[in-house]
Write a protein that holds these residues in place. Structure first.
Motif, short mmCIF file in Angstrom:
data_model
loop_
_atom_site.label_atom_id
_atom_site.label_comp_id
_atom_site.label_asym_id
_atom_site.label_seq_id
_atom_site.Cartn_x
_atom_site.Cartn_y
_atom_site.Cartn_z
N ILE A 150 0.85 -1.21 0.00
CA ILE A 150 0.00 0.00 0.00
C ILE A 150 0.88 1.26 0.00
N LEU A 151 1.88 1.28 0.86
CA LEU A 151 2.68 2.50 0.98
C LEU A 151 3.62 2.69 -0.21
N SER A 152 4.16 1.59 -0.76
CA SER A 152 5.05 1.76 -1.92
C SER A 152 4.23 2.14 -3.15
N THR A 153 3.02 1.60 -3.26
CA THR A 153 2.15 2.01 -4.36
C THR A 153 1.82 3.50 -4.22
N ALA A 154 1.60 3.93 -2.98
CA ALA A 154 1.32 5.35 -2.76
C ALA A 154 2.50 6.21 -3.24
N ALA A 155 3.71 5.76 -2.97
CA ALA A 155 4.88 6.54 -3.40
C ALA A 155 4.88 6.72 -4.92
N VAL A 156 4.52 5.65 -5.63
CA VAL A 156 4.47 5.72 -7.09
C VAL A 156 3.35 6.65 -7.55
N VAL A 157 2.18 6.49 -6.96
CA VAL A 157 1.02 7.29 -7.36
C VAL A 157 1.25 8.78 -7.07
N ILE A 158 1.88 9.07 -5.94
CA ILE A 158 2.18 10.47 -5.60
C ILE A 158 3.08 11.08 -6.68
N ALA A 159 4.13 10.35 -7.04
CA ALA A 159 5.05 10.87 -8.07
C ALA A 159 4.31 11.05 -9.40
N GLU A 160 3.45 10.09 -9.74
CA GLU A 160 2.64 10.24 -10.96
C GLU A 160 1.78 11.49 -10.90
N GLY A 161 1.15 11.73 -9.75
CA GLY A 161 0.29 12.90 -9.59
C GLY A 161 1.08 14.19 -9.74
N HIS B 93 19.20 2.67 -9.75
CA HIS B 93 20.33 3.32 -10.40
C HIS B 93 19.85 4.47 -11.29
N THR B 94 18.81 4.21 -12.07
CA THR B 94 18.30 5.23 -13.00
C THR B 94 17.76 6.44 -12.23
N ALA B 95 17.05 6.16 -11.13
CA ALA B 95 16.53 7.25 -10.29
C ALA B 95 17.68 8.11 -9.78
N THR B 96 18.76 7.44 -9.36
CA THR B 96 19.92 8.17 -8.86
C THR B 96 20.53 9.04 -9.94
N LEU B 97 20.62 8.50 -11.16
CA LEU B 97 21.19 9.29 -12.27
C LEU B 97 20.34 10.53 -12.54
N LEU B 98 19.02 10.36 -12.56
CA LEU B 98 18.14 11.50 -12.82
C LEU B 98 18.34 12.59 -11.75
N HIS B 99 18.43 12.16 -10.50
CA HIS B 99 18.61 13.14 -9.42
C HIS B 99 20.02 13.73 -9.44
N SER B 124 12.89 15.60 -13.93
CA SER B 124 13.95 14.67 -13.52
C SER B 124 13.79 14.28 -12.06
N VAL B 125 13.47 15.24 -11.21
CA VAL B 125 13.26 14.94 -9.79
C VAL B 125 12.08 13.98 -9.63
N LEU B 126 10.96 14.30 -10.27
CA LEU B 126 9.73 13.55 -10.03
C LEU B 126 9.75 12.18 -10.70
N VAL B 127 10.30 12.09 -11.90
CA VAL B 127 10.37 10.77 -12.54
C VAL B 127 11.36 9.89 -11.77
N GLY B 128 12.40 10.48 -11.22
CA GLY B 128 13.30 9.74 -10.34
C GLY B 128 12.52 9.16 -9.15
N ASP B 129 11.67 9.99 -8.55
CA ASP B 129 10.85 9.51 -7.43
C ASP B 129 9.92 8.38 -7.87
N PHE B 130 9.35 8.53 -9.06
CA PHE B 130 8.47 7.48 -9.59
C PHE B 130 9.23 6.16 -9.73
N LEU B 131 10.42 6.22 -10.32
CA LEU B 131 11.19 4.99 -10.54
C LEU B 131 11.62 4.36 -9.22
N LEU B 132 11.97 5.20 -8.25
CA LEU B 132 12.34 4.67 -6.93
C LEU B 132 11.15 3.95 -6.31
N GLY B 133 9.98 4.55 -6.43
CA GLY B 133 8.77 3.92 -5.93
C GLY B 133 8.49 2.60 -6.63
#
Lengths: 340, 340
Positions: A150-161, B93-99, B124-133
């Motif tokens: 739930i929480l890792s999915t939230a991290a992804v959805v937040i970044a998407e938002g 790794h990719t998230a780190t490169l973007l950041h 770059s910041v936000l897609v990095g967060d997405f990939l990390l998630g």
């Protein structure tokens, strides 16, 4: 002889809604959450606790971790996991704020200079990453795979938002539905996740998980709607940021979405110039606020918030009445009433 | 009549080391990793796959996920989890490169414009967060709590290493030990974690986990040392970035740490002016390269890399000889030989 106290419905309704109920309810556990937050921001790399503490100690209400503790309590959870998940939720939120400030070029946050103004964008990006990593570590220590999901999915959805918001930025064609999709992701998803992990920890059935998630999701939407209304209505001191920040950044929030649709062609040209092209002159913010008032879009944004708030409160209807449920309902009224 | 092939030790030693061994070994699984990478960068928010694919399709070697697959293979792992963990490692790794590109204001990455030059720092910041998630979601799907602990700890340590590098930036007083602490965090930790999760998935004893971790950690240190040497020695086309980037950014890498210590006062004043105060004039990069050559600090940085490479190879000594172990040893030789 018994004293008969008259029942005064007006007095009851007019009392300013507050979060005192939830604050009192979770006080003991929040002390442990705060101790955990303090210890998990520690690092030999001294810049990390400096940056993290600057934001964490700046007086946020810590509403999200309180929601995790309260929903766990609502579901009769007795273990220790809620404290770590609550701290994880707050770390996820703090990481998002640090990254948001970089994305938005914000100068202020909670009435203080944004961390990036003091330590630079670099530190805000990296300390955000650190806190996100620490959030995951704490979740993993709890060891509940459903809560982790739930929480890792939230991290992804937040970044998407957040990315969706970026893509919609400065686009006056944004519809109310587009806007809702953005705030569901960037704000409401974390409220939903924070509330859903409570019943998950307590091993409660799916029905109760869904109810707590719905409460959090709708509360989060209402919270963001009020935030967006306040950006044009509150005073700088109350908000901890400057009035009109969204306007200057070309953010298309609901007050704007409604005003654009309700305005004439001359007004739409004004919104396009200010928000799409970023050509903002002296007096434009005042004109924007006057247009929003003329079309009643701030008042209607608050009305929309009330609608989602009502859904949040009804979602809790499957739980028995009691102080925890009452405290959670008060949180909704408090959030919606912030607009006054 | 049998043909006797002469044994030619010189030919064997002088053959350029390559990663063909590991590439062949994990080819089938890497196809699944690549399919997973493609599917998990998908999103209705179209900017996300655009930004992610720009970097992911730009021809990195995908060394880290190959290491996860190969160490899992070395330990006899038969399940499916290594493919997801390998993809997670590549996403981290990719998230780190973007950041990193945002933190370093980099203009180029792998011979292409950095994503931030095309979509902005915000994306770059936000897609990095997405990939990390997404990385965490994939790990959680595998459901191995020890692997989760190792990879989430790596995320924290990487961020700490990056902040430590930021804090040490432009500081010519940085010692070799300080520098090593930084690269252990920012680079070697992910190599170590990528290699450690192989034996963990296979349920192998602590001794083998520690051996694979040590292999990854020392390989990662060697890899970064060579990278830092190449920044002053390779050609722009080979590197996919510009020679002297570290110099212009005031990064204190080992070639500089050694040259500062081996130089006279006039040279130290030169390093301080260029790296601490950022006052770089025409011809300064050429002078820097000449000073590094004069003090043999590039050659000695490569020597130090050889030392860590030797440790990496010896760490694998507890595993039986075979094609997988040989392939992993070839990776070390390949990484160290990049400097030529």
């Amino acid at each position: 002889m018994a004293v008969v106290l008259p029942f005064d419905p007006v007095a009851e309704v007019s009392a300013a809604p507050s979060i005192e109920g939830i604050v009192t309810l979770v006080r003991a556990d929040m002390e442990r959450v705060n101790a955990l937050i303090l210890s998990r921001t520690g690092s030999d790399v001294t810049m990390i606790p400096e940056v993290a503490q600057h934001l964490i100690s700046s007086g946020g209400k810590r509403l999200r971790p309180m929601l995790t503790l309260a929903t766990a309590d609502l579901c009769g959870y007795q273990g220790e996991g809620d404290v770590k998940l609550a701290a994880s939720v707050e770390f996820m939120h703090t990481a998002t704020l640090l990254h948001d400030d970089v994305v938005d070029d914000s100068e202020m946050r909670r009435g203080k200079l944004a961390a990036r103004m003091l330590w630079g964008n670099e530190a805000s990006v990296l300390v955000g990453d650190f806190l996100l990593g620490q959030a995951f570590r704490m979740m993993i220590e709890v060891g509940n795979l459903t809560a982790l999901d739930i929480l890792s999915t939230a991290a992804v959805v937040i970044a998407e938002g957040e990315v969706a918001q970026l893509a919609a930025a400065k686009n006056t064609a944004t519809s109310e539905d587009d806007y809702l999709a953005v705030i569901r992701g960037k704000t409401a998803e974390l409220f939903a996740a924070a509330c859903e992990v409570g019943p998950v920890l307590a091993g409660r059935p799916k029905l109760e998980q869904a109810a707590c998630r719905s409460y959090g999701m709708n509360l989060g939407i209402a919270f963001q709607l009020i935030d967006d209304a306040l950006d044009y209505g509150g005073s700088g001191a109350d908000l901890g940021k400057n009035v009109g920040d969204d306007f200057r950044e070309g953010k298309i929030t609901l007050p704007i979405v409604l005003a654009f649709r309700r305005g004439d062609e001359e007004e739409r040209a004004f919104w396009r110039r200010c928000l799409e092209r970023g050509e903002i002159a002296e007096g434009d913010l005042e004109r924007a606020i006057a247009l929003l008032a003329g079309h009643k879009t701030i008042a209607d944004t608050v009305e929309r918030a009330r609608h989602y708030g009502a859904m949040a409160k009804d979602a809790l209807g499957i739980f028995p009445a009691g102080p925890t449920r009452s405290a959670l309902i008060d949180v909704v009224d408090f959030c919606v009433s912030r607009a006054h």
